[in-house]
Write a protein that holds these residues in place. Sequence first.
Motif, PDB file in Angstrom:
ATOM      1  N   ASP A 169       4.396   4.358  10.701  1.00 40.96           N
ATOM      2  CA  ASP A 169       4.846   3.017  11.048  1.00 40.96           C
ATOM      3  C   ASP A 169       3.684   2.272  11.703  1.00 40.96           C
ATOM      4  O   ASP A 169       3.063   2.787  12.626  1.00 40.96           O
ATOM      5  CB  ASP A 169       6.029   3.136  12.018  1.00 40.96           C
ATOM      6  CG  ASP A 169       6.639   1.787  12.316  1.00 40.96           C
ATOM      7  OD1 ASP A 169       6.515   0.897  11.465  1.00 40.96           O
ATOM      8  OD2 ASP A 169       7.220   1.626  13.396  1.00 40.96           O
ATOM      9  N   GLU A 181       2.015 -10.565  13.544  1.00 44.26           N
ATOM     10  CA  GLU A 181       1.962  -9.392  14.416  1.00 44.26           C
ATOM     11  C   GLU A 181       3.332  -9.091  15.004  1.00 44.26           C
ATOM     12  O   GLU A 181       3.425  -8.523  16.092  1.00 44.26           O
ATOM     13  CB  GLU A 181       0.955  -9.603  15.543  1.00 44.26           C
ATOM     14  CG  GLU A 181      -0.465  -9.318  15.127  1.00 44.26           C
ATOM     15  CD  GLU A 181      -1.425  -9.262  16.302  1.00 44.26           C
ATOM     16  OE1 GLU A 181      -0.991  -9.463  17.444  1.00 44.26           O
ATOM     17  OE2 GLU A 181      -2.609  -9.029  16.052  1.00 44.26           O
ATOM     18  N   ALA A 206       0.795  -2.695  14.645  1.00 41.39           N
ATOM     19  CA  ALA A 206      -0.487  -3.330  14.912  1.00 41.39           C
ATOM     20  C   ALA A 206      -0.296  -4.425  15.949  1.00 41.39           C
ATOM     21  O   ALA A 206       0.801  -4.928  16.132  1.00 41.39           O
ATOM     22  CB  ALA A 206      -1.057  -3.907  13.618  1.00 41.39           C
ATOM     23  N   GLY A 207      -1.352  -4.777  16.606  1.00 41.12           N
ATOM     24  CA  GLY A 207      -1.288  -5.885  17.546  1.00 41.12           C
ATOM     25  C   GLY A 207      -1.802  -5.475  18.908  1.00 41.12           C
ATOM     26  O   GLY A 207      -1.447  -4.436  19.438  1.00 41.12           O
ATOM     27  N   GLY A 208      -2.689  -6.339  19.445  1.00 44.88           N
ATOM     28  CA  GLY A 208      -3.214  -6.114  20.778  1.00 44.88           C
ATOM     29  C   GLY A 208      -3.951  -4.796  20.909  1.00 44.88           C
ATOM     30  O   GLY A 208      -3.971  -4.198  21.981  1.00 44.88           O
ATOM     31  N   SER A 209      -4.576  -4.320  19.824  1.00 49.55           N
ATOM     32  CA  SER A 209      -5.366  -3.086  19.852  1.00 49.55           C
ATOM     33  C   SER A 209      -4.620  -1.940  20.513  1.00 49.55           C
ATOM     34  O   SER A 209      -5.153  -1.244  21.355  1.00 49.55           O
ATOM     35  CB  SER A 209      -6.688  -3.298  20.598  1.00 49.55           C
ATOM     36  OG  SER A 209      -7.372  -4.384  20.082  1.00 49.55           O
ATOM     37  N   ARG A 248      -1.465   8.635   6.879  1.00 47.97           N
ATOM     38  CA  ARG A 248      -0.756   8.709   5.597  1.00 47.97           C
ATOM     39  C   ARG A 248      -1.209   9.927   4.789  1.00 47.97           C
ATOM     40  O   ARG A 248      -0.439  10.456   3.992  1.00 47.97           O
ATOM     41  CB  ARG A 248      -0.946   7.409   4.813  1.00 47.97           C
ATOM     42  CG  ARG A 248      -0.139   6.281   5.405  1.00 47.97           C
ATOM     43  CD  ARG A 248      -0.218   5.001   4.607  1.00 47.97           C
ATOM     44  NE  ARG A 248       0.225   3.888   5.424  1.00 47.97           N
ATOM     45  CZ  ARG A 248       1.491   3.567   5.629  1.00 47.97           C
ATOM     46  NH1 ARG A 248       2.443   4.252   5.062  1.00 47.97           N
ATOM     47  NH2 ARG A 248       1.806   2.540   6.399  1.00 47.97           N
ATOM     48  N   GLU A 249      -2.454  10.323   4.995  1.00 44.50           N
ATOM     49  CA  GLU A 249      -2.913  11.547   4.324  1.00 44.50           C
ATOM     50  C   GLU A 249      -2.277  12.774   4.962  1.00 44.50           C
ATOM     51  O   GLU A 249      -1.975  13.752   4.297  1.00 44.50           O
ATOM     52  CB  GLU A 249      -4.440  11.655   4.403  1.00 44.50           C
ATOM     53  CG  GLU A 249      -5.140  10.824   3.355  1.00 44.50           C
ATOM     54  CD  GLU A 249      -6.649  10.938   3.431  1.00 44.50           C
ATOM     55  OE1 GLU A 249      -7.311  10.591   2.446  1.00 44.50           O
ATOM     56  OE2 GLU A 249      -7.186  11.383   4.476  1.00 44.50           O
ATOM     57  N   LEU A 270       0.798  -1.230   0.000  1.00 44.21           N
ATOM     58  CA  LEU A 270       0.000   0.000   0.000  1.00 44.21           C
ATOM     59  C   LEU A 270       0.835   1.286   0.000  1.00 44.21           C
ATOM     60  O   LEU A 270       0.593   2.173  -0.828  1.00 44.21           O
ATOM     61  CB  LEU A 270      -0.962  -0.039   1.192  1.00 44.21           C
ATOM     62  CG  LEU A 270      -2.065   1.013   1.236  1.00 44.21           C
ATOM     63  CD1 LEU A 270      -2.947   0.917   0.012  1.00 44.21           C
ATOM     64  CD2 LEU A 270      -2.911   0.827   2.492  1.00 44.21           C
ATOM     65  N   PRO A 293      -2.055  -1.277   7.920  1.00 41.10           N
ATOM     66  CA  PRO A 293      -2.146  -0.453   6.716  1.00 41.10           C
ATOM     67  C   PRO A 293      -3.529  -0.550   6.080  1.00 41.10           C
ATOM     68  O   PRO A 293      -4.080  -1.629   5.955  1.00 41.10           O
ATOM     69  CB  PRO A 293      -1.074  -1.044   5.808  1.00 41.10           C
ATOM     70  CG  PRO A 293      -0.086  -1.636   6.740  1.00 41.10           C
ATOM     71  CD  PRO A 293      -0.885  -2.147   7.905  1.00 41.10           C
ATOM     72  N   GLY A 294      -4.070   0.585   5.704  1.00 36.05           N
ATOM     73  CA  GLY A 294      -5.387   0.590   5.094  1.00 36.05           C
ATOM     74  C   GLY A 294      -6.504   0.807   6.093  1.00 36.05           C
ATOM     75  O   GLY A 294      -7.637   1.058   5.727  1.00 36.05           O
ATOM     76  N   ASP A 309      -4.639   4.534   9.934  1.00 35.34           N
ATOM     77  CA  ASP A 309      -3.508   4.464   9.013  1.00 35.34           C
ATOM     78  C   ASP A 309      -3.729   5.406   7.826  1.00 35.34           C
ATOM     79  O   ASP A 309      -2.843   6.180   7.458  1.00 35.34           O
ATOM     80  CB  ASP A 309      -3.329   3.024   8.535  1.00 35.34           C
ATOM     81  CG  ASP A 309      -2.202   2.896   7.541  1.00 35.34           C
ATOM     82  OD1 ASP A 309      -1.043   3.031   7.964  1.00 35.34           O
ATOM     83  OD2 ASP A 309      -2.478   2.698   6.354  1.00 35.34           O
ATOM     84  N   VAL A 310      -4.914   5.341   7.250  1.00 34.74           N
ATOM     85  CA  VAL A 310      -5.217   6.206   6.107  1.00 34.74           C
ATOM     86  C   VAL A 310      -5.136   7.668   6.539  1.00 34.74           C
ATOM     87  O   VAL A 310      -4.558   8.504   5.840  1.00 34.74           O
ATOM     88  CB  VAL A 310      -6.610   5.883   5.530  1.00 34.74           C
ATOM     89  CG1 VAL A 310      -7.027   6.918   4.509  1.00 34.74           C
ATOM     90  CG2 VAL A 310      -6.615   4.493   4.906  1.00 34.74           C
ATOM     91  N   LYS A 330       0.715  -3.238  21.784  1.00 33.01           N
ATOM     92  CA  LYS A 330       2.069  -3.345  21.281  1.00 33.01           C
ATOM     93  C   LYS A 330       2.688  -1.962  21.057  1.00 33.01           C
ATOM     94  O   LYS A 330       3.816  -1.695  21.470  1.00 33.01           O
ATOM     95  CB  LYS A 330       2.054  -4.125  19.968  1.00 33.01           C
ATOM     96  CG  LYS A 330       3.426  -4.387  19.468  1.00 33.01           C
ATOM     97  CD  LYS A 330       3.381  -5.210  18.212  1.00 33.01           C
ATOM     98  CE  LYS A 330       4.729  -5.133  17.573  1.00 33.01           C
ATOM     99  NZ  LYS A 330       5.578  -6.240  17.785  1.00 33.01           N
TER     100      LYS A 330
END
Lengths: 490, 298, 163
Positions: B47, A399, B50-53, B30-31, A42, B21-22, B26-27, B56
């Motif tokens: 960067d 993850e 992600a992980g564990g809401s 990136r914008e 992406l 990502p996405g 994230d969007v 992490k």
Amino acid sequence: MLILESLWSTWIVPAAFGGVAWGILGGALPGISPSITMALLLPLTYGMDPTVAIVMLASTYVGAEYGGSIPAILIRTPGTNAAAATVVDGYAMKQQGRAGEALGISLYSGFVGGLFGLAMLVLLAEPLSNVALAFTPQAYFALGVLGLSVIASLSRESLIKGLIAGVLGLMISTIGTDPVTGTSRFTFDSPDLLSGIPPILVMVGLFAIGEMLAQTGEPSLQDVPERPRIRFPGPAMWRRIALPQLIGSVIGTMEGVMPGGGGAVSSFLAYNEARRWSRHKEEFGKGSPEGIAAPEAANNTVACTALVPMLSLGIPSSNSAAVLLGGFLLHGLLPGPMLFVQNPDVVDGLFLGLFVANIAMVIVGYLIMGPCIWLVSRPKPYLMAFIYALVVSGVFAIEASEFHVAVALAFGVLGYVMRSAGVPLLPMVLGVVLGFLVESNYRRALVLSGGDHMIFIQDRLAAVLLSLALIFIVGSLYRHAIETRPKPRA
Amino acid sequence: MVGAQGKYPRSVVMLSTHSSPGGGSDVFLREMAPHLSRVMGVKIVVDNLAGGSGAKAMAVLAKSKPDGGLFYATTPTFIYTSLLSRPAATYRDLEPIVNIFYDPEVLYTATNSNFKTLDQVLQHARTGKGRWGAANPASLERQVMEQLRQKTKVAPVIATFEGGGDMLISVLNHTLDMGIGELQEIRAQLDAGRVRILGVAGDARISQYPDVKTLKEQGIDLAVRKFRGIAGPKATPPAVIAAWEAAVPRLLADPAYQKIYLKNGLLPGFIGHAEYQKFMGDFGRQTEAFLKQSGVIR
Amino acid sequence: MNRDLALGGATLAIAIAYYLLSAQIPESQLADAVGPQGLPRVYAYILGALSLALIGSAIRGSGLGARDSKEPSNPESRVPSPGLKILRPLGVVAIGVIYIVVVPWLGYIVSLAGLIAATTYYQGGGFSRRVVIVALSGALLFWGLFVAILGIQHPAGIWPSLF
């Protein structure tokens, strides 16, 4: 021919080829799911022309769905969730030295499914998006139950053990955040478990690591003479796998348009239906080409029809579609009812790109088949070491968690124990994949009905799906009863 | 060009998010990144941790060097995760730097439903047949719906989903009378005239939909602020904080970026460092009180 | 049918443990009629019942549960022959466990090379310069694939801090 002109004058063709090649790579690596593969791409698409970027991402999805079947066939490791059903007959064929044939069938069926899905997307996007809107929580629950009903027929050897494996899978799916209250369940206060155990860990553990442990247990296992002949199915095979491909494509179309699907359910349902309608039922599980054709047609159909709700409603039906949605948004495009009106050029470009992608999949897939087969024909100690390295690297990537590697190892041990005890593995995978869908929608429907179970019968779609499930289960039990009736001994 | 504060200590700044990502955050990042890079005169890199809401990302941030090189893009999620589980590091282990935006939460229904106003939805809920939806089981959106139920003394059922898209379908097919979500999530359906906004669960109206009243204007004392800001490791140097405090107002005033964020329905919501600490503390306490009161946590 | 008896016993124990754990899930005011414990309890009951059925049929020595034992052709149930061979797989698991333990310190490349070399040796590939070269180049290949191309942040280990 305006369309052909745009095909040559833009970067659509290279984008489709690049996306497919990238997708096959990511799909073939266990742990790198189609959505992760797309997500990794992406940021790179940021500076591209919107249409080219979208085509590249969508092509990645197409490639990944095929890529997942490569390790499923060659090393008994589904690269993606949706390739889990391909493991059974694909790996059986590989063990018979028919790896090239199996890969050819997978590729050809993916191509057929992809074109079918694309045709559905182009011609029937509007009516199909209404199918997505017809799905209520109770209908989703019914769909999950229909998926679980496959357990009954996957457990030919021992119904009790199959059911045990299925229930264990359902139990694993309850780990994590409760879908209604948000309470943590069975997480032992570990944030690693908060979002549950990803199904791919269970699959990689049970199948790939379990297989490795089993082969270690019997070092004398004869090496099957490998004929690394790449064989594309001929006319006789075309005829034989046409029906399973059709079954897979139709089921894949339906699942693709339903939010919450994502390919795994349709692969299992397609596998099961292909067996039900097959004239060679006895070959299933022992290397049936039909057992590869149906799920592989299904998951590649999904890669196209998953775009139906994404494009026409702006609602992603899977993680992969969600990344694609992110790609649209990053380029200032808003998928939804107005996209076809406001940006028809992007939509046309995407359709065109998907067509190219399906052709690219065949070309790229064909080119890499030889090297892939060469790789898995290395001496056993090296092969095992590299499979192990691949698995620990891929599982970590989900993850960036060593904890996940440990979980996959634990499932490897479990898989080894299960096969030693004659417990089938697929029912557990089904339980893990479907547990959350079934539980969350069961409870959601009851919340909506105020606890009244009649809601599952009042909803027409739910009633139909539940009746189908019931017919399947009763049918399997009946067959089972006949087959296990003690035969008079001569 | 950092201005009076002198040169920013790092040439590359990582903005991490718990979103993959996405995903929504994230969007958003990136914008924002290219515009923020321009305003701050450093390279901003997004960067995904992600992980564990968010668990992490919080753990990585709490352990990182406070040198202005790594930040975490905050949303209420990191407060909820801190409270719902016992992550290695919680929101209290991070330093709130500045807030940038509010993401307005709106209540909406299907245009072809029987409801034209929030009042009608509430009336219907009085009959005991109301069905409302919130995207996630333990989230700010759920909290709004539960509080709305308490404040209006009606008793609808509240169903939760696995994300905004799932719930949107249930609103469109009339399974639900009303749902709640960020403007961005429903924008496509809004543009197509398939959903109608019933009210804004924030302090002010949204500029693109000036006719839609806030809940307060509709006589319901309920407003939440879904924040989007920046947090860093504890002991982030004052010079770094000052650079952010100088940059964000300029970012929000940047015409090129304004066009993008207004389209996405984001409200500029700059809060300076000192006030943001208090804001975050209050938000945490209120959320904890709600979660305890409703028995989600002990 | 000792094997089925043991399996039934084990799954019965899992059912009981799972039931007890599910009873500890905190009550929530946000809960629905079914509740977070609802389905887990049902699953525990079903697993318990299935386990008892399996134990029962194992004791009877026939019935539904015992059928597979007559069909060794089933690839899913290849039974390893008794003896030391059952312990051999544990070595493979040990290699994986060691990998998980050392990778944060030794970093991805070194640990993975170790895993490849150890597995090759363990599977009867011997230990030679060739194995070392294959392991190292294999680890570099995977590093190239996962870290350089895919951008996955595998642990770097203590190395960067040394230089």
